[in-house]
Scaffold this motif. Structure first.
Motif, PDB file in Angstrom:
ATOM      1  N   LEU A 298      64.193  62.323  66.397  1.00 25.67           N
ATOM      2  CA  LEU A 298      63.511  62.230  65.115  1.00 25.67           C
ATOM      3  C   LEU A 298      62.529  61.064  65.185  1.00 25.67           C
ATOM      4  O   LEU A 298      62.910  59.934  65.465  1.00 25.67           O
ATOM      5  CB  LEU A 298      64.506  62.007  63.978  1.00 25.67           C
ATOM      6  N   GLU A 299      61.269  61.361  64.938  1.00 25.94           N
ATOM      7  CA  GLU A 299      60.267  60.304  64.951  1.00 25.94           C
ATOM      8  C   GLU A 299      60.220  59.570  63.621  1.00 25.94           C
ATOM      9  O   GLU A 299      59.779  58.425  63.562  1.00 25.94           O
ATOM     10  CB  GLU A 299      58.893  60.879  65.297  1.00 25.94           C
ATOM     11  N   SER A 300      60.634  60.235  62.555  1.00 24.59           N
ATOM     12  CA  SER A 300      60.679  59.556  61.258  1.00 24.59           C
ATOM     13  C   SER A 300      61.678  60.227  60.339  1.00 24.59           C
ATOM     14  O   SER A 300      61.955  61.425  60.455  1.00 24.59           O
ATOM     15  CB  SER A 300      59.293  59.544  60.594  1.00 24.59           C
ATOM     16  N   LEU A 301      62.245  59.436  59.471  1.00 28.28           N
ATOM     17  CA  LEU A 301      63.018  59.897  58.315  1.00 28.28           C
ATOM     18  C   LEU A 301      62.382  59.252  57.106  1.00 28.28           C
ATOM     19  O   LEU A 301      62.170  58.040  57.084  1.00 28.28           O
ATOM     20  CB  LEU A 301      64.492  59.487  58.390  1.00 28.28           C
TER      21      LEU A 301
ATOM     22  N   THR B  84      62.734  55.683  65.571  1.00 32.52           N
ATOM     23  CA  THR B  84      62.543  56.478  64.382  1.00 32.52           C
ATOM     24  C   THR B  84      62.060  55.585  63.251  1.00 32.52           C
ATOM     25  O   THR B  84      62.662  54.557  62.959  1.00 32.52           O
ATOM     26  CB  THR B  84      63.855  57.169  63.982  1.00 32.52           C
ATOM     27  N   THR B  85      60.958  55.987  62.605  1.00 32.85           N
ATOM     28  CA  THR B  85      60.415  55.238  61.486  1.00 32.85           C
ATOM     29  C   THR B  85      61.189  55.566  60.219  1.00 32.85           C
ATOM     30  O   THR B  85      61.360  56.741  59.898  1.00 32.85           O
ATOM     31  CB  THR B  85      58.930  55.581  61.286  1.00 32.85           C
ATOM     32  N   LEU B  86      61.677  54.556  59.522  1.00 36.16           N
ATOM     33  CA  LEU B  86      62.382  54.744  58.259  1.00 36.16           C
ATOM     34  C   LEU B  86      61.456  54.372  57.112  1.00 36.16           C
ATOM     35  O   LEU B  86      60.868  53.289  57.111  1.00 36.16           O
ATOM     36  CB  LEU B  86      63.642  53.877  58.208  1.00 36.16           C
ATOM     37  N   LYS B  87      61.308  55.275  56.134  1.00 31.83           N
ATOM     38  CA  LYS B  87      60.424  55.035  55.007  1.00 31.83           C
ATOM     39  C   LYS B  87      61.205  55.209  53.706  1.00 31.83           C
ATOM     40  O   LYS B  87      61.899  56.200  53.538  1.00 31.83           O
ATOM     41  CB  LYS B  87      59.242  55.998  55.019  1.00 31.83           C
ATOM     42  N   GLY B  88      61.082  54.258  52.813  1.00 32.82           N
ATOM     43  CA  GLY B  88      61.714  54.382  51.510  1.00 32.82           C
ATOM     44  C   GLY B  88      63.153  53.913  51.463  1.00 32.82           C
ATOM     45  O   GLY B  88      63.796  54.003  50.420  1.00 32.82           O
ATOM     46  N   PHE B  89      63.675  53.435  52.594  1.00 36.13           N
ATOM     47  CA  PHE B  89      65.041  52.939  52.626  1.00 36.13           C
ATOM     48  C   PHE B  89      65.031  51.424  52.445  1.00 36.13           C
ATOM     49  O   PHE B  89      64.068  50.754  52.822  1.00 36.13           O
ATOM     50  CB  PHE B  89      65.725  53.300  53.948  1.00 36.13           C
ATOM     51  N   PRO B  90      66.079  50.851  51.878  1.00 37.15           N
ATOM     52  CA  PRO B  90      66.098  49.394  51.657  1.00 37.15           C
ATOM     53  C   PRO B  90      66.080  48.642  52.977  1.00 37.15           C
ATOM     54  O   PRO B  90      66.533  49.140  54.008  1.00 37.15           O
ATOM     55  CB  PRO B  90      67.419  49.169  50.904  1.00 37.15           C
ATOM     56  N   THR B  91      65.533  47.440  52.947  1.00 38.46           N
ATOM     57  CA  THR B  91      65.412  46.638  54.156  1.00 38.46           C
ATOM     58  C   THR B  91      66.622  45.774  54.423  1.00 38.46           C
ATOM     59  O   THR B  91      66.790  45.244  55.501  1.00 38.46           O
ATOM     60  CB  THR B  91      64.177  45.732  54.076  1.00 38.46           C
ATOM     61  N   SER B  92      67.480  45.605  53.417  1.00 40.21           N
ATOM     62  CA  SER B  92      68.702  44.844  53.615  1.00 40.21           C
ATOM     63  C   SER B  92      69.807  45.460  52.778  1.00 40.21           C
ATOM     64  O   SER B  92      69.557  46.066  51.746  1.00 40.21           O
ATOM     65  CB  SER B  92      68.505  43.378  53.224  1.00 40.21           C
ATOM     66  N   LEU B  93      71.027  45.282  53.255  1.00 40.85           N
ATOM     67  CA  LEU B  93      72.172  45.878  52.584  1.00 40.85           C
ATOM     68  C   LEU B  93      73.294  44.868  52.452  1.00 40.85           C
ATOM     69  O   LEU B  93      73.423  43.946  53.268  1.00 40.85           O
ATOM     70  CB  LEU B  93      72.689  47.079  53.375  1.00 40.85           C
ATOM     71  N   ASP B  94      74.089  45.037  51.420  1.00 34.94           N
ATOM     72  CA  ASP B  94      75.299  44.240  51.315  1.00 34.94           C
ATOM     73  C   ASP B  94      76.274  44.697  52.381  1.00 34.94           C
ATOM     74  O   ASP B  94      76.177  45.798  52.913  1.00 34.94           O
ATOM     75  CB  ASP B  94      75.927  44.419  49.927  1.00 34.94           C
TER      76      ASP B  94
END
Length: 203
Positions: free
Chosen positions: A97-100, A179-189
């Protein structure tokens, strides 16, 4: 209303249909190098729809993928693999997958199948003849609950995507397009990944 909390990892395979990508109605676009030689092809579609019940009686939260993608694929700078019919042997590895991209509708993926993989020509034939008809995710539900026989997926660890013949989410259609991630948060608890596996599958 009966509600059951998911306290163990549940293996899940969830299918979505492909989208027409080319003006000719083909499901994929050929990729060529600078000399005009075919080096592979791309195809796109939804991997998972959000907030609607699919044919497997699953409803996916819009944040279901966030933890797993961030804590494994992005953290380790890895591509999400693409295989054929959920077969995990070397011959069935088809691409990556090149991007999600997280959209209002769901998780949109762009997959690349390089020329030279074992089943390259077979995959094209199966796509051309509408035998391979969709994408499927494979992984584990790490947090969720069941209400009135519907599995509500709140957190999911993606392992791979797959090209499959029988999609469960028929609303998705083919579209054009580490894989490029778009629209997902950059940090998580921090989250609890200390679950055991429960051998239950949805197809």
């Amino acid at each position: 209303m009966n509600r059951y909390e998911i306290t163990q990892q549940l293996p899940v395979r969830n299918f979505t249909t492909l989208r027409t990508e080319t003006p000719e109605g083909r499901a994929y676009s050929i990729r060529k190098n600078a000399d005009g030689e075919e080096i592979g092809f791309t195809l796109s579609g939804l991997l998972t729809r959000f907030d609607s019940i699919n044919q497997n009686d699953q409803r996916w939260s819009a944040t279901a993928y966030d933890e797993g993608l961030q804590n494994y694929f992005e953290k380790n700078n890895l591509f999400v693999p693409l295989d054929l019919q959920h077969e995990r042997d070397i011959r069935s590895l088809a691409g990556r997958l090149e991007s999600l991209e997280k959209t209002e509708e769901g998780v949109l993926i762009n997959a690349y199948i390089p020329r030279g993989v074992y089943y390259y020509n077979l995959i094209k034939t199966l796509l051309d003849n509408y035998i391979l008809q969709g994408f499927s995710n494979y992984g584990y539900v790490t947090r969720g609950h069941i209400t009135d026989d519907v599995l509500h997926v709140e957190a999911f660890q993606l392992v791979s995507a797959s090209l499959v013949d029988v999609p469960a989410d028929t609303a998705a259609r083919f579209i054009r397009n580490g894989t490029t991630l778009k629209g997902f948060p950059t940090s998580l608890d921090a989250w609890d990944s200390t679950y055991t596996q429960l051998p239950v599958f949805w197809y």
